[in-house]
Write a protein that holds these residues in place. Structure first.
Motif, PDB file in Angstrom:
ATOM      1  N   ALA B  61       0.849  -1.188   0.000  1.00 19.10           N
ATOM      2  CA  ALA B  61       0.000   0.000   0.000  1.00 19.10           C
ATOM      3  C   ALA B  61       0.887   1.240   0.000  1.00 19.10           C
ATOM      4  O   ALA B  61       2.083   1.163   0.270  1.00 19.10           O
ATOM      5  CB  ALA B  61      -0.895   0.007   1.219  1.00 19.10           C
ATOM      6  N   THR B  62       0.277   2.363  -0.334  1.00 19.73           N
ATOM      7  CA  THR B  62       1.072   3.579  -0.401  1.00 19.73           C
ATOM      8  C   THR B  62       0.545   4.619   0.578  1.00 19.73           C
ATOM      9  O   THR B  62      -0.419   4.377   1.301  1.00 19.73           O
ATOM     10  CB  THR B  62       1.062   4.133  -1.828  1.00 19.73           C
ATOM     11  N   ILE B  63       1.199   5.785   0.592  1.00 17.01           N
ATOM     12  CA  ILE B  63       0.770   6.814   1.528  1.00 17.01           C
ATOM     13  C   ILE B  63      -0.637   7.297   1.179  1.00 17.01           C
ATOM     14  O   ILE B  63      -1.008   7.341   0.005  1.00 17.01           O
ATOM     15  CB  ILE B  63       1.735   8.027   1.522  1.00 17.01           C
ATOM     16  N   PRO B  64      -1.420   7.637   2.179  1.00 15.24           N
ATOM     17  CA  PRO B  64      -2.833   7.931   1.918  1.00 15.24           C
ATOM     18  C   PRO B  64      -3.059   9.339   1.366  1.00 15.24           C
ATOM     19  O   PRO B  64      -3.739  10.162   1.984  1.00 15.24           O
ATOM     20  CB  PRO B  64      -3.473   7.752   3.284  1.00 15.24           C
ATOM     21  N   ILE B  65      -2.494   9.640   0.213  1.00 15.90           N
ATOM     22  CA  ILE B  65      -2.802  10.897  -0.461  1.00 15.90           C
ATOM     23  C   ILE B  65      -3.453  10.521  -1.781  1.00 15.90           C
ATOM     24  O   ILE B  65      -2.861   9.798  -2.591  1.00 15.90           O
ATOM     25  CB  ILE B  65      -1.534  11.728  -0.708  1.00 15.90           C
ATOM     26  N   LEU B  66      -4.658  10.997  -1.997  1.00 18.62           N
ATOM     27  CA  LEU B  66      -5.392  10.571  -3.174  1.00 18.62           C
ATOM     28  C   LEU B  66      -5.005  11.447  -4.361  1.00 18.62           C
ATOM     29  O   LEU B  66      -5.117  12.675  -4.301  1.00 18.62           O
ATOM     30  CB  LEU B  66      -6.898  10.680  -2.931  1.00 18.62           C
ATOM     31  N   ILE B  78     -11.399   4.603  -5.387  1.00 14.95           N
ATOM     32  CA  ILE B  78     -10.476   4.389  -4.271  1.00 14.95           C
ATOM     33  C   ILE B  78     -10.605   2.960  -3.782  1.00 14.95           C
ATOM     34  O   ILE B  78     -11.696   2.488  -3.508  1.00 14.95           O
ATOM     35  CB  ILE B  78     -10.823   5.333  -3.100  1.00 14.95           C
ATOM     36  N   ASP B  82      -5.264  -0.047  -1.162  1.00 15.92           N
ATOM     37  CA  ASP B  82      -4.088   0.571  -1.779  1.00 15.92           C
ATOM     38  C   ASP B  82      -3.407   1.601  -0.886  1.00 15.92           C
ATOM     39  O   ASP B  82      -2.319   2.072  -1.202  1.00 15.92           O
ATOM     40  CB  ASP B  82      -4.479   1.265  -3.085  1.00 15.92           C
ATOM     41  N   TYR B  83      -4.079   2.006   0.140  1.00 15.63           N
ATOM     42  CA  TYR B  83      -3.528   3.062   0.993  1.00 15.63           C
ATOM     43  C   TYR B  83      -3.368   2.543   2.417  1.00 15.63           C
ATOM     44  O   TYR B  83      -4.226   1.820   2.917  1.00 15.63           O
ATOM     45  CB  TYR B  83      -4.461   4.275   0.997  1.00 15.63           C
ATOM     46  N   ASN B  85      -3.449   2.819   6.491  1.00 14.28           N
ATOM     47  CA  ASN B  85      -4.429   3.479   7.358  1.00 14.28           C
ATOM     48  C   ASN B  85      -3.785   4.704   8.003  1.00 14.28           C
ATOM     49  O   ASN B  85      -2.857   4.568   8.801  1.00 14.28           O
ATOM     50  CB  ASN B  85      -4.878   2.478   8.419  1.00 14.28           C
ATOM     51  N   PRO B  86      -4.251   5.901   7.687  1.00 16.95           N
ATOM     52  CA  PRO B  86      -3.584   7.083   8.226  1.00 16.95           C
ATOM     53  C   PRO B  86      -3.956   7.377   9.678  1.00 16.95           C
ATOM     54  O   PRO B  86      -3.257   8.120  10.360  1.00 16.95           O
ATOM     55  CB  PRO B  86      -4.080   8.206   7.316  1.00 16.95           C
TER      56      PRO B  86
END
Lengths: 492, 132
Positions: B61-66, B78, B82-83, B85-86
């Motif tokens: 997963a990647t950083i949670p910036i859409l 979304i 893929d993101y 959990n921030p």
């Protein structure tokens, strides 16, 4: 106005901000600002109580974000009671302790009032919030400000007592935080009501069990349940009078409230008493706490320190009652939160008045004090009788419910511990009375400024001390009303 | 034996946090010097931060910036998987503030204690206190 719930917490917080700013401008203004903040908070608390009694629990969404995403304030009868208690005690103490702060911490009164208000903000926030992580943050605000105030006390021992409290406090809060982490892993939510719904039906989960153990253990450390009490006596004894008067009645009691909140709202009776069968073990622990607190109090030579061990003993009462697993025990525990806060407050107010005049309160310093400080001693006697549990005072009624609860469960060891500790308290306080009444001291008292004639404390201190002591009798008379309008509807 | 090993490898983040936590606790309990105790306390708090942050982690997963929340037809594109959990990281920002405040405050207290007693060793402090 719908925003009273927010105002309860925000008012003292903003007051703290301005009180802090005015330290640089005109330090004398810090005090009225702090006082006004607490007054607004107390007023809002009473308004909220009226609303809750009239129309049921209030849910307040902070900044309009709906739970479970946003932080929610949820106020039911129990919170409302604790909120009024916290705001009321803090407000009265600020009036009563003004002279004492001037005397003990004269070089930084403004900063003291700032930190004091932040401390009260933390306590109020802990009592009002419906969010598990928010609770952690507010516990830490409360703790950090109390560390700071304790260090302002006794020049020699204050910092060391404070540092030991920091270590233990951090362990307690971290355990709680870890427990919340496990709950979050399992449910993906931090809202208390939401979590309660989501963990229903997963009684066998080891994650929930870990979370439960960690949360409760953390809170126990914070409330100084025996044998995790070691930090409390020194921290409360060596703090400034003005602070020990507010921390002794409130801090531990608010933590007991948190424990009851976790038990009732988050984990639920079913889980604790039917799945885990924890009642017996914890009631035994509470029995030990009651006895140990009493015995250690007997060994003390300093009046203030003796009272701190009595707090350890009283924590045992409340934990025992809450874990009895029946309604009578829980009623007793909740009633005792209210009563014990008032009793401890009354005792520490009286002791504070003594400290104001004679500085050192080793029991042998108290000779002949009845003649010199009659009003203060009157308040002290009333509060002491209430701690012992003499009928017209409120202490009797909560003990009565606790004993009834223990009888219903068949926990006779707890009943015995209650009776024995009441006897120990009687011995303790009558020993103090004897010295104060029969042994005549010298007419002058030697303190660090040389010999001075002792008179009673200033009027502002006596009036508050007297009022609170009288409130013990009034609360005693209205115990039935309190139980019927607040506690029983809450437990239903 | 291999079962235990695979258990440890599969959940290594939890083992690491527990080990760190125990190191911190050991420091707080067993060390004699107040500053070492304070450092132990900080390690203890950091272990919990590590625990929280690792809970929010997801594989691949990647950083949670859409980058773009909708595709060309306006449907949501979304995938939560893929993101990372921030939320846990956000919570830990607060916890870091708390631990910094506690650490700084404890250090300030250590300075006060040193000024008063000229020592930070706990046994010496205890001796000094019992003398008075």
């Amino acid at each position: 106005m719908d925003n009273y719930p927010a105002l309860i917490v925000v008012a003292p917080f903003i007051a703290a901000l301005f009180a802090g700013l005015f330290v640089w401008i005109d330090e004398r203004l810090s005090y009225p600002i702090a006082l006004a903040g607490l007054a607004v908070s107390l007023f809002s608390g009473i308004q909220v109580m009226i609303q809750v009694i009239a129309s049921g629990p209030i849910q307040y969404k902070l900044a309009g974000w709906a739970p479970p995403i946003g932080i929610e304030y949820r106020i039911d009868l129990l919170n409302a009671m604790v909120l009024i208690l916290v705001a009321g005690v803090a407000f009265l103490n600020l009036i009563a302790s003004y002279r004492s702060v001037q005397q003990e911490i004269s070089d930084r009164t403004g900063s003291y009032f700032t930190v004091y208000n932040l401390f009260v903000t933390g306590l109020l926030g802990v009592s009002i919030t419906g969010d598990l992580f928010n609770l952690y943050v507010l516990i830490e605000i409360t703790s950090l400000t109390s560390y700071a105030q304790i260090a302002l006390g006794d020049k020699d021992r204050g910092p060391l007592a404070s540092l030991n409290y920091v270590f233990i406090g951090v362990i307690g809060a971290s355990f709680y935080l870890l427990g919340v982490g496990y709950l979050y892993m399992y449910t993906g939510s931090l809202n208390m009501a939401d979590v309660a719904v989501l963990i229903k039906g997963s009684e066998g989960s080891s994650t929930v069990l870990t979370a439960f153990i960690l949360c409760i253990l953390g809170i126990w450390i914070k409330m100084a349940l025996f044998p995790m009490h070691v930090w409390l006596p020194n921290a409360y004894t060596y703090s400034p009078t003005a602070f020990s008067r507010v921390v002794a009645p409130l801090m531990t009691k608010v933590m007991v409230y948190v424990m009851i909140r976790l038990m009732v709202t988050v984990f639920g009776y079913d889980y604790i008493f039917n799945t885990l069968h924890l009642s017996d073990a914890v009631v035994w622990l509470a029995t030990l706490a009651v006895l140990a607190g009493g015995v250690m109090a007997l060994a003390q030579k300093n009046l203030k320190k003796m009272l701190t061990y009595i707090i350890v003993c009283e924590i045992g009462y409340m934990v025992g009652g809450a874990w009895m697993g029946n309604q009578l025990g829980m009623t007793g525990a909740i009633l005792h939160i209210l009563n014990d806060a008032l009793m401890t407050f009354a005792l520490f107010l009286a002791v504070g008045n003594m400290v104001y005049r004679i500085e050192k309160v080793d029991i042998t310093d108290l000779k002949g004090l009845f003649g010199k400080m009659p009003w203060t001693m009157g308040g002290f006697v009333l509060a002491a009788l209430s701690i012992i549990g003499v009928p017209p005072t409120c202490g009797f009624f909560s003990k009565w419910y606790l004993i009834l609860g223990a009888m219903e469960k068949g926990a006779y060891h707890f009943v015995a511990a209650l009776v024995i500790s009441s006897l120990i308290c009687a011995v303790l306080f009558f020993k103090v009375f004897e010295i104060c009444f029969f042994e005549s001291g010298s007419p002058d008292h030697e303190n660090s400024h040389g010999p001075v004639a002792i008179e009673d404390a200033p009027v502002s201190m006596i009036i508050i001390s007297g009022l609170v002591s009288l409130s013990l009798v009034v609360t005693g008379f209205y115990s039935g009303t309190i139980v019927n309008t607040i506690i029983l509807p809450f437990l239903k | 034996m291999s079962d235990v090993l695979s258990l440890i490898v599969a959940k290594y983040n939890y083992w690491l946090y527990v080990i760190l936590m125990m190191i911190g606790l050991y420091g707080m309990i067993a060390k004699n010097n107040l500053v070492k105790k304070i450092v132990g306390m900080n390690i203890f708090q950091t272990a919990i931060i590590l625990f929280y942050v690792s809970v929010g982690y997801k594989r691949d997963a990647t950083i949670p910036i859409l980058a773009n929340a909708h595709d060309a037809h306006g449907a949501t594109a979304i995938h939560a998987a893929d993101y990372i959990n921030p939320l846990t990281s956000c919570l830990m920002l607060t916890a870091i503030v708390v631990s910094v405040a506690t650490f700084g405050y404890a250090m300030a207290l250590a300075v006060r204690i040193y000024q008063r007693y000229q020592t930070l060793e706990e046994d010496e402090l205890r001796m000094r206190l019992s003398e008075e």
